[in-house]
Design an enzyme around this catalytic site. Structure first.
Site: not given
Length: 244
Positions: A9, A11-12, A102-103
């Site tokens: 993602g 941020t991670r 991701d969705r």
């Protein structure tokens, strides 16, 4: 455990082994700064990986850095992509490339649980997707997440802190008012979406919440199901579907 799942993602990175029975194993998470990974980011990974299933919404540079590490461990890399239909799920978008992977994977994970769901992802954005009990995606919404709202406000007004404060229905100071307004905006969109789903379905769908920003919303949504690994669950379903 030769097969691994990777959800990269903004941020991670979250990753886990794909168990022999098709379930997601123990999940690890590694933060990144949007540009590069820390030197010790890969310490928990095995030295050899047979197959790596990768879903990425991060920058191409970060994705390529991950792929290089995986290929150095001998992995055959399989990049996840949104599909019009998969494992009983049918998306609402005419052009599957317009629906973030991701969705799509979160919807796939939700469908595998059975029933109708409103799937809420709280990351950089707040995403909402409605799924009926037959696997039909009815469409969704995208809005700024509470964290992104706070960042945007501070960019325009430096005196407004980007973090801190507690949620209150009517706050008595600015810090609490910021937390309450931004969290409340997200809650209001979720609650409205649930009401509209009742109009469409005739009954209330379940609410699935996932993403790094989910914790701030959970106390205010009593009927919610927290699914922190929902994207990995969907990635596992796609991996299994590829074998058939």
């Amino acid at each position: 455990m030769g097969e691994w799942l990777f959800d990269l993602g903004n941020t991670r990175l979250k990753y886990a082994p794909l168990d022999a029975d098709g379930c997601v194993g123990g999940v690890c998470a590694v933060a990144h700064d949007g540009i590069a990974f820390a030197d010790d980011a890969w310490d928990a990974l095995p030295s050899h990986i047979r197959t790596a299933h990768v879903a990425s919404v991060a920058s191409p540079a970060l994705r390529d850095a991950l792929l290089q590490v995986l290929q150095a461990r001998g992995a055959a890399v399989k990049l996840a992509a949104t599909q019009v239909e998969c494992d009983g799920l049918r998306i609402a978008y005419a052009d599957p490339t317009r629906l973030g992977v991701d969705r799509f994977l979160a919807l796939l994970g939700a469908h595998a649980r059975g029933g109708a769901w409103l799937v809420a992802g709280v990351g950089t954005a707040l995403t909402l997707d409605l799924l009926d009990d037959a696997g039909g995606h009815r469409g969704g919404r995208i809005a700024p997440s509470p964290a992104l709202m706070r960042d945007a406000l501070q960019m325009r007004a430096r005196q407004l802190p980007a973090q801190g404060g507690d949620y209150r229905e009517f706050a008595g100071d600015t810090l609490d008012a910021l937390a309450s307004g931004c969290t409340g905006a997200a809650l209001g969109l979720i609650e409205r979406s649930l009401r509209e789903a009742v109009t469409l379905f005739g009954s209330t769908p379940g609410l699935l919440l996932h993403g790094g920003g989910a914790a701030a919303l959970l106390p205010h949504l009593p009927a919610v199901v927290h699914a922190p690994s929902l994207v990995l669950e969907g990635l596992a379903r796609q991996a299994l579907a590829r074998r058939l």
